[in-house]
Design a protein around this motif. Structure first.
Motif, PDB file in Angstrom:
ATOM      1  N   GLU A  31     -58.058   0.593 -17.904  1.00  0.00           N
ATOM      2  CA  GLU A  31     -57.173   1.160 -17.829  1.00  0.00           C
ATOM      3  C   GLU A  31     -56.650   1.252 -16.553  1.00  0.00           C
ATOM      4  O   GLU A  31     -55.933   2.399 -15.669  1.00  0.00           O
ATOM      5  N   ALA A  71     -62.822  -3.776 -10.853  1.00  0.00           N
ATOM      6  CA  ALA A  71     -61.825  -3.430  -9.722  1.00  0.00           C
ATOM      7  C   ALA A  71     -63.376  -2.641  -9.167  1.00  0.00           C
ATOM      8  O   ALA A  71     -63.471  -2.153  -7.798  1.00  0.00           O
ATOM      9  N   ASN A  73     -67.046  -0.089  -8.053  1.00  0.00           N
ATOM     10  CA  ASN A  73     -67.312   0.736  -8.208  1.00  0.00           C
ATOM     11  C   ASN A  73     -66.226   1.997  -7.437  1.00  0.00           C
ATOM     12  O   ASN A  73     -65.120   2.152  -7.033  1.00  0.00           O
ATOM     13  N   ASP A  74     -66.279   3.035  -9.020  1.00  0.00           N
ATOM     14  CA  ASP A  74     -65.263   4.197  -9.065  1.00  0.00           C
ATOM     15  C   ASP A  74     -64.702   4.447  -7.868  1.00  0.00           C
ATOM     16  O   ASP A  74     -66.207   5.364  -7.340  1.00  0.00           O
ATOM     17  N   PRO A 111     -58.918  -9.400 -10.788  1.00  0.00           N
ATOM     18  CA  PRO A 111     -59.966  -8.339  -9.934  1.00  0.00           C
ATOM     19  C   PRO A 111     -61.023  -8.378  -9.578  1.00  0.00           C
ATOM     20  O   PRO A 111     -61.736  -8.588 -11.278  1.00  0.00           O
ATOM     21  N   ILE A 113     -63.806  -7.162  -7.841  1.00  0.00           N
ATOM     22  CA  ILE A 113     -63.715  -6.369  -6.424  1.00  0.00           C
ATOM     23  C   ILE A 113     -65.067  -6.181  -6.052  1.00  0.00           C
ATOM     24  O   ILE A 113     -65.559  -5.479  -7.080  1.00  0.00           O
ATOM     25  N   GLY A 114     -65.912  -5.765  -4.941  1.00  0.00           N
ATOM     26  CA  GLY A 114     -66.661  -4.821  -4.177  1.00  0.00           C
ATOM     27  C   GLY A 114     -68.326  -5.844  -5.529  1.00  0.00           C
ATOM     28  O   GLY A 114     -68.559  -7.101  -5.530  1.00  0.00           O
ATOM     29  N   ARG A 133     -59.068 -13.327  -8.478  1.00  0.00           N
ATOM     30  CA  ARG A 133     -58.951 -12.146  -7.445  1.00  0.00           C
ATOM     31  C   ARG A 133     -60.398 -11.654  -6.916  1.00  0.00           C
ATOM     32  O   ARG A 133     -60.075 -10.480  -6.712  1.00  0.00           O
ATOM     33  N   PRO A 137     -63.918  -5.333  -0.296  1.00  0.00           N
ATOM     34  CA  PRO A 137     -63.585  -4.864   0.926  1.00  0.00           C
ATOM     35  C   PRO A 137     -64.509  -3.388   2.243  1.00  0.00           C
ATOM     36  O   PRO A 137     -64.038  -2.969   2.224  1.00  0.00           O
ATOM     37  N   PHE A 138     -65.779  -3.327   1.827  1.00  0.00           N
ATOM     38  CA  PHE A 138     -66.607  -2.571   2.271  1.00  0.00           C
ATOM     39  C   PHE A 138     -66.016  -1.914   3.013  1.00  0.00           C
ATOM     40  O   PHE A 138     -65.946  -1.418   3.736  1.00  0.00           O
ATOM     41  N   PHE A 253     -56.974   5.839  -0.209  1.00  0.00           N
ATOM     42  CA  PHE A 253     -56.502   4.967  -1.860  1.00  0.00           C
ATOM     43  C   PHE A 253     -55.904   5.774  -3.004  1.00  0.00           C
ATOM     44  O   PHE A 253     -54.762   5.256  -3.017  1.00  0.00           O
ATOM     45  N   PHE A 254     -56.286   6.672  -3.233  1.00  0.00           N
ATOM     46  CA  PHE A 254     -55.490   7.519  -4.221  1.00  0.00           C
ATOM     47  C   PHE A 254     -54.476   8.506  -4.124  1.00  0.00           C
ATOM     48  O   PHE A 254     -53.394   8.854  -4.781  1.00  0.00           O
ATOM     49  N   ARG A 256     -51.722   5.802  -1.902  1.00  0.00           N
ATOM     50  CA  ARG A 256     -51.334   5.321  -1.511  1.00  0.00           C
ATOM     51  C   ARG A 256     -50.073   5.268  -2.692  1.00  0.00           C
ATOM     52  O   ARG A 256     -49.737   5.953  -3.324  1.00  0.00           O
ATOM     53  N   ARG A 258     -46.584   4.480  -4.679  1.00  0.00           N
ATOM     54  CA  ARG A 258     -46.696   3.178  -5.978  1.00  0.00           C
ATOM     55  C   ARG A 258     -45.426   3.468  -5.619  1.00  0.00           C
ATOM     56  O   ARG A 258     -44.349   3.990  -5.776  1.00  0.00           O
TER      57      ARG A 258
HETATM   58  N1  COA Z   1     -62.180   2.709  -9.182  1.00  0.00           N
HETATM   59  C1  COA Z   1     -61.228   4.003  -9.286  1.00  0.00           C
HETATM   60  N2  COA Z   1     -59.695   3.683  -9.563  1.00  0.00           N
HETATM   61  C2  COA Z   1     -59.506   2.617  -9.385  1.00  0.00           C
HETATM   62  C3  COA Z   1     -59.736   1.514  -9.186  1.00  0.00           C
HETATM   63  C4  COA Z   1     -61.505   2.270  -8.720  1.00  0.00           C
HETATM   64  N3  COA Z   1     -62.068   0.871  -7.706  1.00  0.00           N
HETATM   65  N4  COA Z   1     -59.444   0.610  -9.014  1.00  0.00           N
HETATM   66  C5  COA Z   1     -58.045   0.982  -9.907  1.00  0.00           C
HETATM   67  N5  COA Z   1     -58.168   1.640 -10.228  1.00  0.00           N
HETATM   68  C6  COA Z   1     -57.501   2.643 -10.991  1.00  0.00           C
HETATM   69  C7  COA Z   1     -56.088   3.528 -10.307  1.00  0.00           C
HETATM   70  O1  COA Z   1     -56.633   4.341  -9.199  1.00  0.00           O
HETATM   71  C8  COA Z   1     -54.837   3.843 -11.333  1.00  0.00           C
HETATM   72  O2  COA Z   1     -55.060   4.607 -11.742  1.00  0.00           O
HETATM   73  P1  COA Z   1     -53.469   5.467 -11.915  1.00  0.00           P
HETATM   74  O3  COA Z   1     -53.082   5.203 -12.678  1.00  0.00           O
HETATM   75  O4  COA Z   1     -54.456   6.506 -13.210  1.00  0.00           O
HETATM   76  O5  COA Z   1     -53.472   6.390 -11.046  1.00  0.00           O
HETATM   77  C9  COA Z   1     -55.290   2.627 -12.276  1.00  0.00           C
HETATM   78  O6  COA Z   1     -57.010   1.678 -12.101  1.00  0.00           O
HETATM   79  C10 COA Z   1     -54.525   1.364 -12.010  1.00  0.00           C
HETATM   80  O7  COA Z   1     -54.933   0.838 -10.569  1.00  0.00           O
HETATM   81  P2  COA Z   1     -53.416   0.568 -10.093  1.00  0.00           P
HETATM   82  O8  COA Z   1     -54.380   0.269  -8.186  1.00  0.00           O
HETATM   83  O9  COA Z   1     -52.573   1.069 -10.381  1.00  0.00           O
HETATM   84  O10 COA Z   1     -53.563  -1.251 -10.368  1.00  0.00           O
HETATM   85  P3  COA Z   1     -52.757  -2.452  -9.004  1.00  0.00           P
HETATM   86  O11 COA Z   1     -52.289  -3.538 -10.304  1.00  0.00           O
HETATM   87  O12 COA Z   1     -51.414  -2.027  -8.116  1.00  0.00           O
HETATM   88  O13 COA Z   1     -54.320  -2.916  -8.224  1.00  0.00           O
HETATM   89  C11 COA Z   1     -56.392  -3.294  -7.767  1.00  0.00           C
HETATM   90  C12 COA Z   1     -55.466  -3.515  -8.329  1.00  0.00           C
HETATM   91  C13 COA Z   1     -57.792  -3.767  -8.573  1.00  0.00           C
HETATM   92  C14 COA Z   1     -56.183  -4.303  -7.009  1.00  0.00           C
HETATM   93  C15 COA Z   1     -56.863  -2.062  -6.782  1.00  0.00           C
HETATM   94  O14 COA Z   1     -56.650  -0.912  -7.761  1.00  0.00           O
HETATM   95  C16 COA Z   1     -57.575  -1.544  -5.957  1.00  0.00           C
HETATM   96  O15 COA Z   1     -57.754  -2.436  -5.230  1.00  0.00           O
HETATM   97  N6  COA Z   1     -58.640  -0.316  -6.604  1.00  0.00           N
HETATM   98  C17 COA Z   1     -59.490  -0.541  -5.468  1.00  0.00           C
HETATM   99  C18 COA Z   1     -60.479  -1.429  -5.487  1.00  0.00           C
HETATM  100  C19 COA Z   1     -61.813  -1.058  -4.278  1.00  0.00           C
HETATM  101  O16 COA Z   1     -62.274  -0.584  -3.671  1.00  0.00           O
HETATM  102  N7  COA Z   1     -63.309  -1.317  -5.036  1.00  0.00           N
HETATM  103  C20 COA Z   1     -64.077  -0.332  -4.678  1.00  0.00           C
HETATM  104  C21 COA Z   1     -65.128  -1.636  -4.308  1.00  0.00           C
HETATM  105  S1  COA Z   1     -66.655  -0.743  -2.906  1.00  0.00           S
END
Ligand code: COA
Length: 259
Positions: A31, A71, A73-74, A111, A113-114, A133, A137-138, A253-254, A256, A258
């Motif tokens: 989720e 995805a 780190n939270d 995904p 990521i990080g 994917r 994105p640091f 990010f929070f 953005r 939707r």
């Molecule tokens: N930290 C906290 N919450 C995250 C998260 C993260 N890294 N990545 C995704 N989520 C949450 C979103 O806030 C969303 O929560 P919500 O439904 O309560 O609003 C849920 O996961 C789904 O994400 P969403 O962005 O709607 O899905 P998407 O398919 O459009 O995009 C990603 C997916 C992974 C590409 C995108 O969420 C993203 O870029 N996340 C951040 C990645 C990031 O920067 N990570 C840190 C690396 S250091």
């Protein structure tokens, strides 16, 4: 209380299964795209420590849920309770990876990521789907590279490609990662579980002591440089987490739009 803060929430988000000498550590928070909270890092560290001393475990496998590795780190955690020092679970995990004594296989879909990408640099074998994917994105987040990626990525993929992936911070596919040498095998999404398991079984069938010593030999030449790089990256990363650039990026990010 959010998921990230609830101590009881963690066991649902990291699932650990041991079977056939393989310890599978599964990121399971779909989720939130399997984003990693402090509690989840702590559970992964505990699972890795337990696997290390468990004679029944010969191989560790990291995997996510269908269509998702992690995805990273939270970002809510990064805002509300950023890691303070090297004792933070995220840094404990990063510190454990470089000379982990048992082989590690990662299975990546969707995904990554990080840390989802940078941890792959410390895995012995990586299986991915073409639709994986990957992204570091640091810089976009006002941060700097972590987990010795500033050292390991250029040496693996070349300086130009590493510069593009780290400085621009855009996503790239599992196929790109395969051609850069970051991924051993590209597989169809429906085969990810079975192919990664097959690789784990093959490793588990090798003589464990020879495997352990060979892994150590392969990794030893870089260990000191990796530790040194992690220390330098970590010190700057901790500072950057509290910088206006980072806070602005996390907030963006929070908030953005939707679809
Ligand atoms: N930290 C906290 N919450 C995250 C998260 C993260 N890294 N990545 C995704 N989520 C949450 C979103 O806030 C969303 O929560 P919500 O439904 O309560 O609003 C849920 O996961 C789904 O994400 P969403 O962005 O709607 O899905 P998407 O398919 O459009 O995009 C990603 C997916 C992974 C590409 C995108 O969420 C993203 O870029 N996340 C951040 C990645 C990031 O920067 N990570 C840190 C690396 S250091």
């Amino acid at each position: 209380m959010s998921d990230a803060e609830s101590p009881e929430s963690s066991p649902r988000h990291i699932r650990v299964e041991i079977a056939e000498a393989i310890c599978t550590i599964r990121f399971d928070r779909p989720e939130k795209k399997n984003a990693l909270t402090t509690a989840m890092y702590a559970d992964v560290v505990a699972a890795l420590r337990a696997a290390l001393v468990d004679d029944d475990v010969r191989v560790v496998r990291f995997i996510g849920t269908p269509g998702l590795f992690t995805a990273g780190n939270d970002l809510g955690d990064f805002m509300s309770r950023p890691p303070a020092d090297a004792e933070a679970p995220v840094f404990q995990l990063i510190a454990m990876l470089p000379d982990y004594a048992k082989p590690i296989v990662a299975a990546v879909d969707g995904p990554a990521i990080g840390l989802g990408t940078t941890m792959l640099l410390h895995c012995d074998l990586v299986v991915a789907t073409a639709r994986a994917r990957l992204q570091m994105p640091f810089i976009k987040l006002g941060l700097v590279p972590e987990a010795a990626s500033s050292l390991l990525l250029p040496s693996l993929a070349g300086l130009q490609r590493a510069s593009e992936w780290l400085l621009l911070g855009d996503a790239f596919t599992g196929a790109d990662a395969h051609s850069a040498g970051l991924v051993n095998r590209l597989v169809a999404p429906e085969d990810l579980e079975s192919e990664s398991l097959a690789l784990c079984r093959a490793l588990a069938a090798r003589p464990p002591e020879a495997l352990r010593q060979s892994k150590a030999l392969l990794r030893a030449p870089l260990t000191a440089a990796i530790r040194d790089t992690m220390q330098r990256e970590g010190a700057i990363f901790l500072e950057r987490l509290r910088s206006p650039e980072a806070l602005e990026a996390f907030t963006a990010f929070f908030s953005r739009p939707r679809t």
